[in-house]
Write a protein that holds these residues in place. Structure first.
Motif, PDB file in Angstrom:
ATOM      1  N   ARG A  32       0.801  -1.224   0.000  1.00 47.75           N
ATOM      2  CA  ARG A  32       0.000   0.000   0.000  1.00 47.75           C
ATOM      3  C   ARG A  32       0.833   1.272   0.000  1.00 47.75           C
ATOM      4  O   ARG A  32       0.333   2.358   0.249  1.00 47.75           O
ATOM      5  N   LEU A  33       2.122   1.192  -0.234  1.00 46.96           N
ATOM      6  CA  LEU A  33       2.980   2.368  -0.282  1.00 46.96           C
ATOM      7  C   LEU A  33       3.077   2.863  -1.715  1.00 46.96           C
ATOM      8  O   LEU A  33       3.118   2.069  -2.650  1.00 46.96           O
ATOM      9  N   THR A  34       3.120   4.170  -1.881  1.00 48.28           N
ATOM     10  CA  THR A  34       3.290   4.734  -3.216  1.00 48.28           C
ATOM     11  C   THR A  34       4.736   5.135  -3.470  1.00 48.28           C
ATOM     12  O   THR A  34       5.156   5.251  -4.607  1.00 48.28           O
ATOM     13  N   ALA A  35       5.484   5.355  -2.382  1.00 48.27           N
ATOM     14  CA  ALA A  35       6.891   5.723  -2.506  1.00 48.27           C
ATOM     15  C   ALA A  35       7.594   5.489  -1.183  1.00 48.27           C
ATOM     16  O   ALA A  35       6.962   5.438  -0.127  1.00 48.27           O
ATOM     17  N   ARG A  36       8.918   5.347  -1.252  1.00 52.89           N
ATOM     18  CA  ARG A  36       9.715   5.251  -0.030  1.00 52.89           C
ATOM     19  C   ARG A  36      11.112   5.773  -0.297  1.00 52.89           C
ATOM     20  O   ARG A  36      11.582   5.749  -1.424  1.00 52.89           O
ATOM     21  N   GLN A  37      11.754   6.229   0.750  1.00 51.23           N
ATOM     22  CA  GLN A  37      13.133   6.705   0.664  1.00 51.23           C
ATOM     23  C   GLN A  37      13.973   5.804   1.551  1.00 51.23           C
ATOM     24  O   GLN A  37      13.692   5.655   2.743  1.00 51.23           O
ATOM     25  N   VAL A  38      14.978   5.195   0.961  1.00 50.98           N
ATOM     26  CA  VAL A  38      15.830   4.252   1.678  1.00 50.98           C
ATOM     27  C   VAL A  38      17.246   4.806   1.723  1.00 50.98           C
ATOM     28  O   VAL A  38      17.809   5.198   0.695  1.00 50.98           O
ATOM     29  N   CYS A  39      17.828   4.832   2.916  1.00 46.80           N
ATOM     30  CA  CYS A  39      19.207   5.300   3.101  1.00 46.80           C
ATOM     31  C   CYS A  39      20.189   4.243   2.608  1.00 46.80           C
ATOM     32  O   CYS A  39      19.839   3.065   2.497  1.00 46.80           O
ATOM     33  N   PRO A  40      21.440   4.632   2.341  1.00 43.71           N
ATOM     34  CA  PRO A  40      22.432   3.670   1.876  1.00 43.71           C
ATOM     35  C   PRO A  40      22.645   2.484   2.834  1.00 43.71           C
ATOM     36  O   PRO A  40      22.984   1.388   2.402  1.00 43.71           O
ATOM     37  N   ASP A  41      22.397   2.692   4.123  1.00 46.08           N
ATOM     38  CA  ASP A  41      22.578   1.605   5.087  1.00 46.08           C
ATOM     39  C   ASP A  41      21.341   0.705   5.186  1.00 46.08           C
ATOM     40  O   ASP A  41      21.278  -0.203   6.002  1.00 46.08           O
ATOM     41  N   GLY A  42      20.322   0.974   4.344  1.00 44.29           N
ATOM     42  CA  GLY A  42      19.123   0.143   4.310  1.00 44.29           C
ATOM     43  C   GLY A  42      17.991   0.609   5.199  1.00 44.29           C
ATOM     44  O   GLY A  42      16.904   0.041   5.175  1.00 44.29           O
ATOM     45  N   SER A  50       0.008   7.777   0.048  1.00 44.73           N
ATOM     46  CA  SER A  50      -0.874   8.540  -0.830  1.00 44.73           C
ATOM     47  C   SER A  50      -0.009   9.349  -1.786  1.00 44.73           C
ATOM     48  O   SER A  50       1.112   8.966  -2.076  1.00 44.73           O
ATOM     49  N   GLU A  51      -0.503  10.482  -2.235  1.00 42.20           N
ATOM     50  CA  GLU A  51       0.276  11.333  -3.129  1.00 42.20           C
ATOM     51  C   GLU A  51       1.472  11.892  -2.370  1.00 42.20           C
ATOM     52  O   GLU A  51       1.323  12.504  -1.313  1.00 42.20           O
ATOM     53  N   ALA A  52       2.645  11.674  -2.904  1.00 46.36           N
ATOM     54  CA  ALA A  52       3.871  12.087  -2.221  1.00 46.36           C
ATOM     55  C   ALA A  52       4.047  13.597  -2.257  1.00 46.36           C
ATOM     56  O   ALA A  52       3.798  14.241  -3.273  1.00 46.36           O
ATOM     57  N   ASN A  53       4.481  14.151  -1.134  1.00 44.15           N
ATOM     58  CA  ASN A  53       4.754  15.575  -1.012  1.00 44.15           C
ATOM     59  C   ASN A  53       6.272  15.766  -1.077  1.00 44.15           C
ATOM     60  O   ASN A  53       6.983  15.345  -0.164  1.00 44.15           O
ATOM     61  N   PRO A  54       6.790  16.403  -2.134  1.00 45.47           N
ATOM     62  CA  PRO A  54       8.237  16.592  -2.261  1.00 45.47           C
ATOM     63  C   PRO A  54       8.878  17.288  -1.063  1.00 45.47           C
ATOM     64  O   PRO A  54      10.023  17.002  -0.722  1.00 45.47           O
ATOM     65  N   GLU A  55       8.145  18.166  -0.381  1.00 48.48           N
ATOM     66  CA  GLU A  55       8.705  18.843   0.791  1.00 48.48           C
ATOM     67  C   GLU A  55       8.981  17.844   1.923  1.00 48.48           C
ATOM     68  O   GLU A  55       9.973  17.976   2.625  1.00 48.48           O
ATOM     69  N   GLU A  56       8.119  16.852   2.078  1.00 49.68           N
ATOM     70  CA  GLU A  56       8.348  15.817   3.089  1.00 49.68           C
ATOM     71  C   GLU A  56       9.587  14.979   2.743  1.00 49.68           C
ATOM     72  O   GLU A  56      10.340  14.589   3.622  1.00 49.68           O
ATOM     73  N   VAL A  57       9.772  14.729   1.470  1.00 47.73           N
ATOM     74  CA  VAL A  57      10.949  13.973   1.018  1.00 47.73           C
ATOM     75  C   VAL A  57      12.214  14.754   1.342  1.00 47.73           C
ATOM     76  O   VAL A  57      13.186  14.196   1.844  1.00 47.73           O
ATOM     77  N   LEU A  58      12.208  16.051   1.051  1.00 46.89           N
ATOM     78  CA  LEU A  58      13.374  16.882   1.343  1.00 46.89           C
ATOM     79  C   LEU A  58      13.670  16.915   2.833  1.00 46.89           C
ATOM     80  O   LEU A  58      14.835  16.829   3.246  1.00 46.89           O
ATOM     81  N   GLU A  59      12.629  17.017   3.651  1.00 45.42           N
ATOM     82  CA  GLU A  59      12.810  17.033   5.103  1.00 45.42           C
ATOM     83  C   GLU A  59      13.410  15.729   5.599  1.00 45.42           C
ATOM     84  O   GLU A  59      14.331  15.714   6.397  1.00 45.42           O
ATOM     85  N   ALA A  60      12.887  14.622   5.113  1.00 46.85           N
ATOM     86  CA  ALA A  60      13.409  13.306   5.530  1.00 46.85           C
ATOM     87  C   ALA A  60      14.851  13.132   5.080  1.00 46.85           C
ATOM     88  O   ALA A  60      15.687  12.583   5.808  1.00 46.85           O
ATOM     89  N   GLY A  61      15.179  13.630   3.904  1.00 48.28           N
ATOM     90  CA  GLY A  61      16.534  13.489   3.392  1.00 48.28           C
ATOM     91  C   GLY A  61      17.550  14.344   4.112  1.00 48.28           C
ATOM     92  O   GLY A  61      18.752  14.053   4.096  1.00 48.28           O
ATOM     93  N   SER A  62      17.107  15.390   4.768  1.00 50.64           N
ATOM     94  CA  SER A  62      18.035  16.268   5.481  1.00 50.64           C
ATOM     95  C   SER A  62      18.301  15.825   6.913  1.00 50.64           C
ATOM     96  O   SER A  62      19.109  16.418   7.601  1.00 50.64           O
ATOM     97  N   ARG A  63      17.615  14.800   7.355  1.00 55.38           N
ATOM     98  CA  ARG A  63      17.828  14.315   8.740  1.00 55.38           C
ATOM     99  C   ARG A  63      19.092  13.519   8.854  1.00 55.38           C
ATOM    100  O   ARG A  63      19.576  12.867   8.038  1.00 55.38           O
TER     101      ARG A  63
END
Length: 63
Positions: A32-42, A50-63
């Motif tokens: 049921r996932l439409t997208a996911r972000q996986v770090c190099p360590d897995g 649902s519909e992915a929000n690019p701002e949420e992706v950017l926030e998750a990537g900056s952590r």
């Protein structure tokens, strides 16, 4: 990993240059996932059901 080939996610990934690899995939079981972000360590840093929000992706990537 984008299970729907969304242009906003593709553009967000490109904004990181070579630090992020954008993968568009059609999978049999996406849980049921439409997208996911996986770090190099897995570690999964972000998921979307649902519909992915690019701002949420950017926030998750900056952590």
């Amino acid at each position: 990993m984008d299970f729907g080939g969304r242009a906003p996610l593709r553009a967000t990934a490109r904004s990181w240059g070579d630090q992020v690899k954008y993968v568009e995939a059609d999978v049999k079981e996406h849980l049921r996932l439409t997208a996911r972000q996986v770090c190099p360590d897995g570690i999964v840093a972000w998921t979307c059901e649902s519909e992915a929000n690019p701002e949420e992706v950017l926030e998750a990537g900056s952590r």
